[in-house]
Enzyme design. Structure first.
Site, PDB file in Angstrom:
ATOM      1  N   CYS A   1       0.877  -1.173   0.000  1.00  0.00           N
ATOM      2  CA  CYS A   1       0.000   0.000   0.000  1.00  0.00           C
ATOM      3  C   CYS A   1       0.915   1.223   0.000  1.00  0.00           C
ATOM      4  CB  CYS A   1      -0.990  -0.028   1.165  1.00  0.00           C
ATOM      5  SG  CYS A   1      -0.254   0.154   2.805  1.00  0.00           S
TER       6      CYS A   1
ATOM      7  N   HIS B   1      13.234 -16.437  11.832  1.00  0.00           N
ATOM      8  CA  HIS B   1      12.894 -16.538  13.262  1.00  0.00           C
ATOM      9  C   HIS B   1      11.388 -16.613  13.516  1.00  0.00           C
ATOM     10  CE1 HIS B   1      16.892 -14.848  15.083  1.00  0.00           C
ATOM     11  NE2 HIS B   1      17.111 -15.615  14.032  1.00  0.00           N
TER      12      HIS B   1
HETATM   13  C1  RB5 Z   1      -3.986   5.281   0.365  1.00  0.00           C
HETATM   14  O1  RB5 Z   1      -4.064   6.623   0.006  1.00  0.00           O
HETATM   15  C2  RB5 Z   1      -3.101   5.044   1.575  1.00  0.00           C
HETATM   16  O2  RB5 Z   1      -3.695   5.582   2.703  1.00  0.00           O
HETATM   17  C3  RB5 Z   1      -2.834   3.567   1.737  1.00  0.00           C
HETATM   18  O3  RB5 Z   1      -2.244   3.079   0.580  1.00  0.00           O
HETATM   19  C4  RB5 Z   1      -1.875   3.139   2.845  1.00  0.00           C
HETATM   20  O4  RB5 Z   1      -0.745   3.944   2.886  1.00  0.00           O
HETATM   21  C5  RB5 Z   1      -2.434   2.883   4.153  1.00  0.00           C
HETATM   22  O5  RB5 Z   1      -1.724   2.443   5.072  1.00  0.00           O
END
Ligand code: RB5
Length: 156
Positions: free
Chosen positions: A67, A100
């Site tokens: 993300c 681990h």
């Molecule tokens: C998306 O904009 C962002 O908030 C997501 O990808 C992430 O970083 C969340 O932890």
């Protein structure tokens, strides 16, 4: 050929698309749990949950969750039974986490990490094996006990 799961929201989409051909070139088979296209409005829990459920069901043994920061990805993934996910930013933890702790999902921040470092971490993660036995298994058994207690599913 080892099957590796991968998933990303819009914050990690670009890095996911870069990692996929690198994985194939390195001899892995890739199961892409999405997003299938860039969607600036998608939500990381929806996408990362598909990969985490795949690990829970045993479809894939290891996965990469991307993300924007890697934080949301690791939070979601760890809500699934049998998933041991961590946000990793350097190569030592990428392999030591497997050796681990039997980490099975590597979480990356697509907006944080460069491609070269991301790939080195992925390589280290995928090449590593859980040492097991002794103190490592004792600790893992404690985690499994928490899961059994806390992740009770009501079967209907
Ligand atoms: C998306 O904009 C962002 O908030 C997501 O990808 C992430 O970083 C969340 O932890």
């Amino acid at each position: 050929m080892e099957l590796i799961g991968i998933a990303a929201d819009h914050g990690g989409f670009e890095l996911k698309e870069i990692l996929k051909p690198l994985l194939v070139k390195a001899g892995f088979q890739v199961k892409d749990y999405g997003a299938v296209r860039f969607d600036g409005e998608d939500d990381y829990p929806d996408l990362i949950a598909l990969l985490a459920a795949g690990i829970e069901k045993g479809e894939v043994k290891k996965g990469l969750a991307v993300c924007g920061s890697g934080v949301g990805a690791s939070i979601v993934a760890n809500k699934f039974k049998g998933v041991r996910a961590a946000l990793i930013t350097e190569t030592y933890s990428a392999h030591q986490g497997v050796e681990h702790d039997d980490m099975n999902v590597l979480c990356l921040g697509g907006r944080v990490i460069g491609i070269a470092l991301a790939w080195e971490m992925v390589e280290a993660f995928l090449a590593a094996n859980y040492i097991g036995g002794g103190r490592f298994q004792r600790r893992l058994d404690k985690l499994i006990e928490f899961e059994q207690h806390n992740f009770k599913k009501i079967e209907s």
